[in-house]
Write an enzyme that holds these catalytic residues in place. Structure first.
Site, PDB file in Angstrom:
ATOM      1  N   GLU A  16       0.813  -1.221   0.000  1.00  0.00           N
ATOM      2  CA  GLU A  16       0.000   0.000   0.000  1.00  0.00           C
ATOM      3  C   GLU A  16       0.847   1.272   0.000  1.00  0.00           C
ATOM      4  OE1 GLU A  16      -2.773  -0.713   3.232  1.00  0.00           O
ATOM      5  OE2 GLU A  16      -4.036  -1.913   1.934  1.00  0.00           O
ATOM      6  N   GLU A  59      -5.660  -8.146  -1.497  1.00  0.00           N
ATOM      7  CA  GLU A  59      -6.335  -8.063  -0.196  1.00  0.00           C
ATOM      8  C   GLU A  59      -7.791  -7.734  -0.452  1.00  0.00           C
ATOM      9  OE1 GLU A  59      -4.915  -5.536   3.003  1.00  0.00           O
ATOM     10  OE2 GLU A  59      -2.851  -5.753   2.328  1.00  0.00           O
TER      11      GLU A  59
HETATM   12  C1  BGP Z   1      -4.416  -3.178   5.025  1.00  0.00           C
HETATM   13  C2  BGP Z   1      -3.145  -3.831   5.439  1.00  0.00           C
HETATM   14  C3  BGP Z   1      -3.290  -5.170   6.042  1.00  0.00           C
HETATM   15  C4  BGP Z   1      -4.588  -5.460   6.737  1.00  0.00           C
HETATM   16  C5  BGP Z   1      -5.793  -4.796   6.138  1.00  0.00           C
HETATM   17  C6  BGP Z   1      -7.053  -4.848   6.979  1.00  0.00           C
HETATM   18  O1  BGP Z   1      -4.236  -1.818   5.103  1.00  0.00           O
HETATM   19  O2  BGP Z   1      -2.280  -3.963   4.346  1.00  0.00           O
HETATM   20  O3  BGP Z   1      -2.136  -5.443   6.753  1.00  0.00           O
HETATM   21  O4  BGP Z   1      -4.522  -5.576   8.047  1.00  0.00           O
HETATM   22  O5  BGP Z   1      -5.547  -3.473   5.797  1.00  0.00           O
HETATM   23  O6  BGP Z   1      -7.010  -3.881   7.980  1.00  0.00           O
HETATM   24  P1  BGP Z   1      -7.279  -4.164   9.498  1.00  0.00           P
HETATM   25  O7  BGP Z   1      -6.400  -5.304   9.875  1.00  0.00           O
HETATM   26  O8  BGP Z   1      -6.948  -2.923  10.191  1.00  0.00           O
HETATM   27  O9  BGP Z   1      -8.720  -4.510   9.585  1.00  0.00           O
END
Ligand code: BGP
Length: 471
Positions: free
Chosen positions: A170, A373
């Site tokens: 990201e 993701e």
């Molecule tokens: C993204 C990241 C991940 C992941 C995801 C979900 O920004 O790359 O590492 O965790 O978000 O977010 P969260 O875990 O805060 O729900």
């Protein structure tokens, strides 16, 4: 379906645990506490007053063999993992920790033995902590070559085993005020204990750090291809999708401006090899002057990306006027869309937004697209040794439908990796209770639990889905 990667995604610091195990150094993520008064802190010193979720994670570091075997039952053919720089080089530079390298070598072999393509993130928002103090994180150009040394070790070790690389997670998150300071690991002006979501912004520092990361990424691409010309590189992009709240033309203008900042600023550099004129105007507007050498401009031109990896969770609605109802989301928050439902964590659920994103950015950059993701963070209820997570099935299936629709239109989508395929620690909150997985892990937000793995309803659904895909 041939040539389509379907699988899951994980990040080292959210699953591994094994803090300082086998000679590893500590990372920025190891300084991030669990939730305290709804805040997640970073402490410059590790303190016994706090619980640090990454220190134990879900103990994937020790349990990965069994976990990969279990996940392989679903028929997944790919798994995104990240490598912890601090396990490979505990000080971020200098001596290599062979035990750390061996760990990832075994993990990658384990994936391959199960016909699972490892897709490797080199830097998932996390660097050896010492680099934040010694160099002030990515703000220092020193980090470019330190990162390159680390990459070289990975490329040489895995040149015949890994094909798909993600240089930074990201990376365009650095365009967000405050958040970008965290991603840049620039904590110089922060007190000893600070809220990771409230770091004071300094656009000059943040955009310089981002530039250094862009150069590091391009250098890695060029280096990687010299090791194996078959390597495929992307960074992952945080997706920004927003709808005009009304038909007022300025609502659309506001979105367009945000898209140029959140998406095109980085993507233009990484796919076209140079900053756009719009980026240059943006620096002027902010009064920012960056140190960019002509040698770096050449590096950026030479090391462009091969595919467009991105995370997609939610969308927002935008008004040119001040909005009252807001929603959170993956780093980007925004206005609430009256037509869409939100998750328990107030993230909008919008499968059509994924379709829109795929079509838009495939037309713009014309490279294969990979969703690295996507998923629903939810509170799961364990009852009778199972979890009835129909809400998750619905979420995943509707997003997969959008992908198939985009593919039919001609968008070259090469993969779908659902986030947190096993329950892991949440990045934003440090909670375990914000679960994304199809495989449940018995552990609570304070770190208690047996760590037992339990297949959810969605596990069986994913297995069926994948088997139908292959018919
Ligand atoms: C993204 C990241 C991940 C992941 C995801 C979900 O920004 O790359 O590492 O965790 O978000 O977010 P969260 O875990 O805060 O729900």
């Amino acid at each position: 379906m041939n040539n389509f990667y379907i699988g899951g995604a994980l990040a080292a610091q959210q699953c591994e645990g094994g803090y300082l195990c086998d000679g590893a150094g500590d990372s920025v993520s190891d300084h991030m506490t669990g939730l305290v008064d709804r805040k997640r802190y970073i402490t410059k010193e590790i303190s016994s007053d706090y619980y640090y979720p990454s220190h134990s994670g879900i103990d994937f570091y020790h349990k990965y063999t069994k976990d990969i075997d279990t996940l392989a039952e679903t028929g997944i053919n790919s798994l995104r993992i990240s490598i912890s720089w601090a396990r490979i080089m505990p000080n971020g530079e200098g001596e290599i920790n062979s035990a750390g390298l061996m760990h990832y070598s075994d993990l990658i072999d384990k994936c391959i033995a199960n016909n699972i393509e490892p897709i490797v993130t080199i830097c998932h928002n996390d660097i050896p902590y010492i680099l934040t103090e010694k160099y002030d994180g990515w703000h220092s150009k020193e980090l470019i070559d330190l990162y390159l040394n680390y990459c070289q070790i990975l490329f040489d070790t895995f040149k015949d085993k890994v094909k798909y690389w993600i240089t930074f997670n990201e990376i365009n998150g650095c365009m967000i005020e405050g958040v970008g300071m965290f991603l840049a690991s620039y904590f110089k002006d922060c007190p000893n204990t600070f809220d990771m979501h409230k770091i004071a912004d300094n656009p000059m520092v943040r955009l310089q750090a981002l530039h250094n990361m862009l150069v590091a990424s391009s250098k890695a691409v060029t280096l990687g291809k010299s090791r194996n010309s078959e390597f495929k590189f992307s960074a992952s992009f945080l997706s920004f999708v927003s709808y005009p709240l009304t038909a007022h033309p300025l609502d659309t203008t506001a979105i367009q401006e945000n898209e140029l900042i959140f998406m095109n600023y980085c993507a233009d550099v990484m796919f076209n090899g140079e900053y756009s004129t719009l980026a240059k105007e943006y620096w002027k507007k902010l009064g920012v002057e960056l140190v960019i050498t002509s040698e770096e401009e050449k590096i950026l031109r030479d090391g462009t990306l091969d595919y467009f990896a991105f995370s997609y969770y939610s969308s927002t609605a935008t008004s040119h006027e001040k909005q009252t109802d807001s929603v959170y989301g993956n780093l980007i928050s925004g206005g609430k869309n009256p037509f869409l439902q939100v998750s328990e964590w107030n993230w909008t659920m919008d499968p059509d937004g994924l379709y829109n994103f795929l079509v838009k950015y495939y037309s713009q950059y014309k490279v294969p697209m990979m969703i690295v993701e996507n998923g629903l963070g939810a509170n799961d209820v364990l009852a009778n040794d199972t979890i009835e997570d129909n809400y998750r099935i619905q979420y995943l299936e509707s997003h997969l439908d959008s992908i198939m629709k985009a593919k039919k239109l001609g968008v070259n989508v090469i993969g779908y990796l659902m986030w947190g395929i096993i329950d892991i620690v949440s990045a934003s909150t440090g909670q375990m209770s914000k679960r994304y997985g199809i495989l449940y892990v018995e552990k609570d937000d304070e770190g208690n639990g047996s760590l037992k793995r339990i297949r959810k309803q969605s596990f069986h659904w994913y297995k069926d889905y994948i088997s139908n895909l292959n018919k």
